[in-house]
Each structure stands twice: as C-alpha cells, then as structure tokens.
Design a protein around this motif. Structure first.
Motif, PDB file in Angstrom:
ATOM      1  N   THR A  80       0.833  -1.196   0.000  1.00  0.00           N
ATOM      2  CA  THR A  80       0.000   0.000   0.000  1.00  0.00           C
ATOM      3  C   THR A  80       0.869   1.247   0.000  1.00  0.00           C
ATOM      4  O   THR A  80       0.598   2.208  -0.735  1.00  0.00           O
ATOM      5  CB  THR A  80      -0.916   0.003   1.235  1.00  0.00           C
ATOM      6  OG1 THR A  80      -1.570  -1.249   1.308  1.00  0.00           O
ATOM      7  CG2 THR A  80      -1.944   1.095   1.135  1.00  0.00           C
ATOM      8  N   HIS A  83       2.437   1.678  -3.380  1.00  0.00           N
ATOM      9  CA  HIS A  83       1.389   2.056  -4.332  1.00  0.00           C
ATOM     10  C   HIS A  83       1.068   3.534  -4.235  1.00  0.00           C
ATOM     11  O   HIS A  83       0.864   4.214  -5.251  1.00  0.00           O
ATOM     12  CB  HIS A  83       0.133   1.231  -4.074  1.00  0.00           C
ATOM     13  CG  HIS A  83      -1.120   1.859  -4.583  1.00  0.00           C
ATOM     14  ND1 HIS A  83      -1.389   1.964  -5.932  1.00  0.00           N
ATOM     15  CD2 HIS A  83      -2.144   2.452  -3.943  1.00  0.00           C
ATOM     16  CE1 HIS A  83      -2.551   2.581  -6.083  1.00  0.00           C
ATOM     17  NE2 HIS A  83      -3.026   2.883  -4.896  1.00  0.00           N
TER      18      HIS A  83
ATOM     19  N   ASN B 120      -2.980  -5.051  -4.326  1.00  0.00           N
ATOM     20  CA  ASN B 120      -1.808  -5.196  -3.466  1.00  0.00           C
ATOM     21  C   ASN B 120      -0.938  -6.366  -3.904  1.00  0.00           C
ATOM     22  O   ASN B 120       0.286  -6.279  -3.892  1.00  0.00           O
ATOM     23  CB  ASN B 120      -2.247  -5.396  -2.016  1.00  0.00           C
ATOM     24  CG  ASN B 120      -2.252  -4.101  -1.250  1.00  0.00           C
ATOM     25  OD1 ASN B 120      -1.986  -3.053  -1.831  1.00  0.00           O
ATOM     26  ND2 ASN B 120      -2.552  -4.155   0.009  1.00  0.00           N
TER      27      ASN B 120
END
Lengths: 123, 170
Positions: A80, A83, B120
C-alpha cells in the motif's frame, strides 16, 4: 546448531542479499517507477525473510501467532505504501522511462505518458 | 427488524469478532480479566468504527468474509510468488535487462475487498506496481513487459493470482 537455527540463518542471509540488491536497484534505475519496483519489492522480501527467520526461532505457539499477525499486517501495509508513492508520481504526469534501444525504434511515439496509454483503456 | 438494522448488526458483530480474535492472538492468555477487558474493548471500538471497517454498500457477507481454507492457500501461494518475483527483480538489478511500460486492464472480480487484495498482490508480485485502481480498471507499471495489448497483458500480470483470488472472496 539445530536444524531450525540453520534454516533461520539461511532466511537471514536471504534477507541481507535481497536488502542489498534493493538498495542497489534504488540507485541503478533512472526513473521513480523503476526505483520503486526494485526498492519496494526487494525491501518487502527482505523484511519478510527476517520474519520467517524469527518464526522459525520462536519458542512457543503464542509468539509464533503474533509473528504471523505482524507478517500479515506487513504484507498489507508495505505494498500500500509503495502504491501510494507510485500513484502520486503517476498523477503529476511523470513519463515512464524506456530503455535506449526501444526509444530509437519508435521515435516520436515515446514521451507522451498518459496520452499514449489512454486508448488501451477501452477493449 | 428492518433489513437496514439487521445489516448494521451483522457488520457490527463481524467487526467486534475480528477485533476480539486479534486481541486473543496478541495477549495469548485466557484469564478472566483479560478476556472481559478484550471483549469490552473490542465492542467499544467496533461500535465506533464498523462503518469504516465494512462500508454500508457491501452487498453480502461473502464480499468481505474470506473462505478460510482458500485464504491460507492463497497466502502460501503469495509468499511463493513474492520470492519468485524477487529473484527475477534481483537478476534484473544485476543485469539491467528491463523493459518497463504502463499497461491497462480490467478485472472481473466483484467485491471491493478482492479488488484491493488483487491490487496489493499485483504491487508485490511479478515486477509490477499498481498505479491506479478505478472500479474495475487497473493501471499498472510493468517492469518486464512483453506486450502492450490490454487483454494479453492482463492475463500475464494477474491471471494466476486472480484465478485463486476468485475462490477466496466472491
């Protein structure tokens, strides 16, 4: 040394190798995306290897269960984080880097970033 | 009891149960005081946060409660994939043989949870980073790209992960 300790040592060694390679990749590539690829993935693997090593060394089930939970949270949080960095890089319009040999092949096509990729959205 | 109230209660209890499960794992004790404190605390936190933990628009329980057996299988598969792709990236760092490109594709997964896990997983696995997830449309930076065709790229990047993920969540 017991077999558990040897396996843990191998896991720690793998962590060191992956970590060093991640650091090298961070300096080796020219643009943010490629740097993130190397840095985030190899960093994740490095920390994951350390957790696997601690899991092998854990004295009882209670400690092992905690390590597993920490591992799960790490597997959620680490991608995360990378990202979010990649997303902001994309949103401010950074062009992805292409290797030199590819650039010559389709000159005039590269460097458009978002616009070039846009038509592929609709199948 | 209206359907709205029932849905609220279900979400509240699932949140409280998952909090309490985590509490049991982290304290690892079955004393009465610890159990009562954990139960009270998890119900209190669940009352405050169940709206965030499980949003109102989720359509059913299967959308966020995983099937346990497939989840564990998926986790082991993920660890295997992470190591596989790490070795690929490690080789790429040493040799410098890469072909980065941005590709777009769609996913047939329905629930938010499955899509989040897919994004993810993609960020971690085959040398790819998810740049954007917009409903079912993924924008992905692919490190070892062989094609820019949407469907082929999608199959190569997410094919295997998605097939297993379909069994875990709806």
């Amino acid at each position: 040394m017991s077999i558990r300790e040897i396996l843990a040592a191998i896991a720690f060694l793998a962590a060191v190798i992956f970590g060093v390679a991640g650091l090298a990749g961070l300096f080796r590539f020219p643009d943010p995306y490629s740097r993130l690829q190397a840095g985030s993935l190899l960093g994740t693997t490095s920390v994951l290897s350390i957790f696997i090593g601690t899991l092998l060394l854990s004295p009882n089930g209670a400690v092992a269960a905690r390590v597993v939970v920490i591992m799960l949270f790490f597997l959620i949080s680490s991608p995360t984080g990378s990202h979010i960095v990649a997303r902001f890089t994309w949103n401010i319009g950074t062009h992805p880097w292409r290797p030199k040999s590819e650039e010559k092949k389709n000159q005039g096509k590269t460097g458009k970033g978002k616009d070039e990729a846009a038509p592929e959205e609709n199948p | 009891m209206s359907i709205e109230t029932r849905w609220k209660l279900i979400r509240f209890f699932i949140t409280a149960l998952s909090m309490f499960g985590l509490w049991l794992i982290f304290t690892a004790s079955f004393e009465l005081f610890s159990l009562v404190t954990g139960l009270g605390g998890s119900f209190f936190v669940a009352a405050l946060t169940y709206e965030i933990f499980i949003p109102r628009h989720q359509a059913g329980i299967n959308f966020f409660v995983p099937r346990p057996f497939h989840l564990i299988l998926y986790l082991f598969l993920m660890i295997f994939f992470i190591y596989k792709s790490s070795i690929a990236v490690l080789v790429a760092v040493v040799t410098g043989q890469v072909n980065p490109r941005i590709v777009h594709f769609r996913t047939p997964l329905k629930s938010d949870m499955a899509r989040m896990v897919l994004a993810n997983s993609i960020t971690m696995t085959p040398g790819t980073i998810t740049l954007d997830l917009n409903d079912d449309h993924l924008t992905v930076h692919w490190f070892f790209s062989t094609t820019s065709h949407s469907k082929v790229a999608g199959n190569e990047v997410k094919g295997e992960i998605e097939r297993h993920l379909k069994k875990v969540w709806l």
